[in-house]
Write a protein that holds these residues in place. Structure first.
Motif, PDB file in Angstrom:
ATOM      1  N   PHE A  93      36.107 -96.880   4.229  1.00  0.00           N
ATOM      2  CA  PHE A  93      34.855 -96.163   4.481  1.00  0.00           C
ATOM      3  C   PHE A  93      34.223 -95.677   3.169  1.00  0.00           C
ATOM      4  O   PHE A  93      33.027 -95.820   2.947  1.00  0.00           O
ATOM      5  N   ILE A  94      35.053 -95.123   2.304  1.00  0.00           N
ATOM      6  CA  ILE A  94      34.542 -94.508   1.078  1.00  0.00           C
ATOM      7  C   ILE A  94      34.084 -95.564   0.079  1.00  0.00           C
ATOM      8  O   ILE A  94      33.000 -95.452  -0.516  1.00  0.00           O
ATOM      9  N   THR A  95      34.880 -96.592  -0.127  1.00  0.00           N
ATOM     10  CA  THR A  95      34.502 -97.621  -1.083  1.00  0.00           C
ATOM     11  C   THR A  95      33.280 -98.394  -0.591  1.00  0.00           C
ATOM     12  O   THR A  95      32.373 -98.705  -1.376  1.00  0.00           O
ATOM     13  N   PHE A  96      33.247 -98.708   0.694  1.00  0.00           N
ATOM     14  CA  PHE A  96      32.090 -99.407   1.246  1.00  0.00           C
ATOM     15  C   PHE A  96      30.814 -98.593   1.062  1.00  0.00           C
ATOM     16  O   PHE A  96      29.786 -99.107   0.610  1.00  0.00           O
ATOM     17  N   HIS A  97      30.847 -97.315   1.410  1.00  0.00           N
ATOM     18  CA  HIS A  97      29.621 -96.520   1.351  1.00  0.00           C
ATOM     19  C   HIS A  97      29.203 -96.216  -0.087  1.00  0.00           C
ATOM     20  O   HIS A  97      28.009 -96.112  -0.369  1.00  0.00           O
ATOM     21  N   ALA A  98      30.159 -96.088  -0.994  1.00  0.00           N
ATOM     22  CA  ALA A  98      29.783 -95.931  -2.401  1.00  0.00           C
ATOM     23  C   ALA A  98      29.032 -97.165  -2.882  1.00  0.00           C
ATOM     24  O   ALA A  98      28.027 -97.064  -3.607  1.00  0.00           O
ATOM     25  N   ALA A  99      29.508 -98.339  -2.471  1.00  0.00           N
ATOM     26  CA  ALA A  99      28.826 -99.579  -2.842  1.00  0.00           C
ATOM     27  C   ALA A  99      27.458 -99.677  -2.173  1.00  0.00           C
ATOM     28  O   ALA A  99      26.474-100.091  -2.805  1.00  0.00           O
ATOM     29  N   LEU A 100      27.388 -99.312  -0.905  1.00  0.00           N
ATOM     30  CA  LEU A 100      26.114 -99.369  -0.181  1.00  0.00           C
ATOM     31  C   LEU A 100      25.085 -98.443  -0.818  1.00  0.00           C
ATOM     32  O   LEU A 100      23.919 -98.812  -1.001  1.00  0.00           O
ATOM     33  N   LEU A 101      25.498 -97.230  -1.165  1.00  0.00           N
ATOM     34  CA  LEU A 101      24.597 -96.277  -1.818  1.00  0.00           C
ATOM     35  C   LEU A 101      24.075 -96.818  -3.144  1.00  0.00           C
ATOM     36  O   LEU A 101      22.874 -96.733  -3.431  1.00  0.00           O
ATOM     37  N   LEU A 102      24.969 -97.377  -3.944  1.00  0.00           N
ATOM     38  CA  LEU A 102      24.550 -97.880  -5.244  1.00  0.00           C
ATOM     39  C   LEU A 102      23.623 -99.077  -5.102  1.00  0.00           C
ATOM     40  O   LEU A 102      22.609 -99.183  -5.807  1.00  0.00           O
ATOM     41  N   SER A 103      23.939 -99.982  -4.193  1.00  0.00           N
ATOM     42  CA  SER A 103      23.079-101.136  -3.975  1.00  0.00           C
ATOM     43  C   SER A 103      21.698-100.699  -3.496  1.00  0.00           C
ATOM     44  O   SER A 103      20.671-101.235  -3.946  1.00  0.00           O
ATOM     45  N   PHE A 104      21.655 -99.717  -2.606  1.00  0.00           N
ATOM     46  CA  PHE A 104      20.383 -99.170  -2.123  1.00  0.00           C
ATOM     47  C   PHE A 104      19.611 -98.525  -3.271  1.00  0.00           C
ATOM     48  O   PHE A 104      18.404 -98.739  -3.428  1.00  0.00           O
ATOM     49  N   GLU A 105      20.300 -97.745  -4.092  1.00  0.00           N
ATOM     50  CA  GLU A 105      19.662 -97.096  -5.231  1.00  0.00           C
ATOM     51  C   GLU A 105      19.137 -98.130  -6.232  1.00  0.00           C
ATOM     52  O   GLU A 105      18.009 -97.987  -6.751  1.00  0.00           O
ATOM     53  N   GLN A 106      19.928 -99.158  -6.504  1.00  0.00           N
ATOM     54  CA  GLN A 106      19.484-100.207  -7.412  1.00  0.00           C
ATOM     55  C   GLN A 106      18.192-100.848  -6.887  1.00  0.00           C
ATOM     56  O   GLN A 106      17.286-101.200  -7.660  1.00  0.00           O
ATOM     57  N   ASN A 107      18.113-101.010  -5.575  1.00  0.00           N
ATOM     58  CA  ASN A 107      16.924-101.606  -4.965  1.00  0.00           C
ATOM     59  C   ASN A 107      15.709-100.685  -5.127  1.00  0.00           C
ATOM     60  O   ASN A 107      14.609-101.142  -5.439  1.00  0.00           O
ATOM     61  N   LEU A 108      15.914 -99.385  -4.939  1.00  0.00           N
ATOM     62  CA  LEU A 108      14.816 -98.432  -5.154  1.00  0.00           C
ATOM     63  C   LEU A 108      14.338 -98.477  -6.598  1.00  0.00           C
ATOM     64  O   LEU A 108      13.133 -98.353  -6.871  1.00  0.00           O
ATOM     65  N   ARG A 109      15.252 -98.674  -7.529  1.00  0.00           N
ATOM     66  CA  ARG A 109      14.904 -98.672  -8.952  1.00  0.00           C
ATOM     67  C   ARG A 109      14.166 -99.952  -9.368  1.00  0.00           C
ATOM     68  O   ARG A 109      13.556 -99.988 -10.426  1.00  0.00           O
ATOM     69  N   LEU A 110      14.221-100.978  -8.529  1.00  0.00           N
ATOM     70  CA  LEU A 110      13.346-102.127  -8.759  1.00  0.00           C
ATOM     71  C   LEU A 110      11.892-101.727  -8.525  1.00  0.00           C
ATOM     72  O   LEU A 110      10.994-102.190  -9.222  1.00  0.00           O
ATOM     73  N   VAL A 111      11.688-100.852  -7.544  1.00  0.00           N
ATOM     74  CA  VAL A 111      10.344-100.359  -7.219  1.00  0.00           C
ATOM     75  C   VAL A 111       9.887 -99.328  -8.241  1.00  0.00           C
ATOM     76  O   VAL A 111       8.752 -99.353  -8.715  1.00  0.00           O
TER      77      VAL A 111
END
Length: 382
Positions: free
Chosen positions: A103-121
């Protein structure tokens, strides 16, 4: 290593000493974590500590990913751009991202991937967190809007995500099936919600086309959050402390239940990111992970803090989502819908395939001294 922006001490720990040197490495084949510190770390701040300009930038970036198609987004922001709904559905996969140590490793990755996507914008954006303290209310017109929702059927009609659309005309085969990887022994059990075309869980019969909250304001004291920092190893920290009221209490309390089998969006166990508060709540849990690991010694770090892929059997059996595998240190995170280590997370993987991130990557590369981000402790609330 430098920090982006000015900050006070980022990882302040309770005065009590933490248990150290008590964890065992569940995979003796793995070497010690060797990820190098980044040249700088962007700051993830508490929502209440953001300036109006910073908050507006976060909100605008999130709305942009919701309203911009994949084709238009990739033309504007590059080939790695993803829509908001991509992340909603990635959270529903397997399920190898819930009810276990993963749960923890998956969500840490999901958060970072989501944040990286926001930073493209917007390259200046960093994902904020919500500390979940009663005197740090975010259910306001200026922030995330009311709970329960004040619109018809408890839809959310105020705040930064007023009238936030939830997809109700999803076509799984044409739009999303192509992201699913071929994983031996694993199958995708999700293709839509209880209402045909709805991007909600199959057991959720909520048919509203916009974000809905049936629950009530929820908070979790900082003292209870800090208690997790005294836990010895991964199973005790996550299983005994994080997963209880700290994590799931927010989902059930804020999302709540409607009539006729309807659940509020944040309670939906399959597609809870339909409520953007998901990101701020889970970032706070990730902050606790950072605080907890920062207080551990080198022996525990070398042992990957005792991560063992253990199942929360009672919870997953109750929900019917027990993972059959894929949760050990060297397993691919969420193998049916994985994370590209370099493109999604900006890290190197120790996985055999050389592309998809494994659980050990998160523990090594998203640590307090190696992650591309750091958490600023709350400034406005206490």
């Amino acid at each position: 290593m430098k920090l982006e922006h000015t900050a006070l001490l980022l990882l302040s720990l309770p005065a009590a000493s933490l248990a150290s040197g008590s964890c065992t490495n569940p995979s003796e084949k793995l070497p010690m974590c060797s990820s190098a510190p980044p040249p700088s770390q962007r700051l993830r701040k508490e929502v209440n500590d953001l300036s109006s300009f910073e908050w507006d930038a976060v909100v605008e970036a999130i709305w942009t990913t919701k309203n911009t198609t994949l084709a238009d987004g990739r033309e504007r922001y590059g080939d790695t751009y993803k829509t908001y709904d991509y992340f909603v559905l990635q959270d529903s996969r397997g399920d190898q991202g819930h009810f276990s140590d993963a749960f923890i490793t998956f969500h840490a990755a999901l958060l970072l991937s989501f944040e990286q996507n926001l930073r493209l914008v917007d390259p200046d954006v960093a994902l904020p967190y919500w500390a979940a303290q009663a005197n740090g209310d975010i259910y306001t017109e200026d922030l995330v809007g009311s709970v329960p929702g004040t619109g018809e059927g408890n839809t959310v009609v105020d705040g930064a995500f007023a009238n936030w659309p939830v997809t109700t005309d999803m076509d799984w085969e044409s739009d999303w099936a192509g992201y699913i990887q071929d994983v031996e022994g694993a199958t995708n059990g999700y293709s839509g919600g209880g209402t045909p075309g709805s991007m909600r869980g199959a057991d959720n019969f909520l048919s509203a086309s916009t974000l809905t909250r049936f629950g009530s304001p929820w908070s979790y004291s900082i003292d209870l959050q800090d208690k997790c920092l005294a836990e010895s190893c991964w199973a005790e920290w996550y299983g005994d402390c994080i997963e209880g009221e700290f994590h799931s209490g927010a989902h059930t309390g804020i999302g709540g239940d409607g009539s006729g089998g309807a659940e509020g969006d944040f309670k939906d166990v399959v597609t809870s990111p339909n409520d953007p508060v998901f990101w701020f709540h889970h970032a706070n849990i990730d902050r606790n992970r950072m605080l907890w690991t920062a207080g551990k010694g080198e022996e525990d770090k070398a042992a990957f803090y005792g991560y063992g892929g253990a199942l929360d059997k009672d919870a997953c059996q109750m929900k019917g989502y027990c993972p059959a595998g894929g949760i050990e240190l060297t397993d691919t995170i969420s193998a049916l819908w994985p994370f590209d280590a370099a493109a999604d997370l900006g890290v190197e993987t120790v996985g055999e395939g050389g592309r998809w991130a494994v659980h050990a990557d998160v523990i090594c590369a998203l640590a307090p001294d190696t992650a591309a981000y750091a958490y600023q402790e709350p400034q406005q609330i206490s």
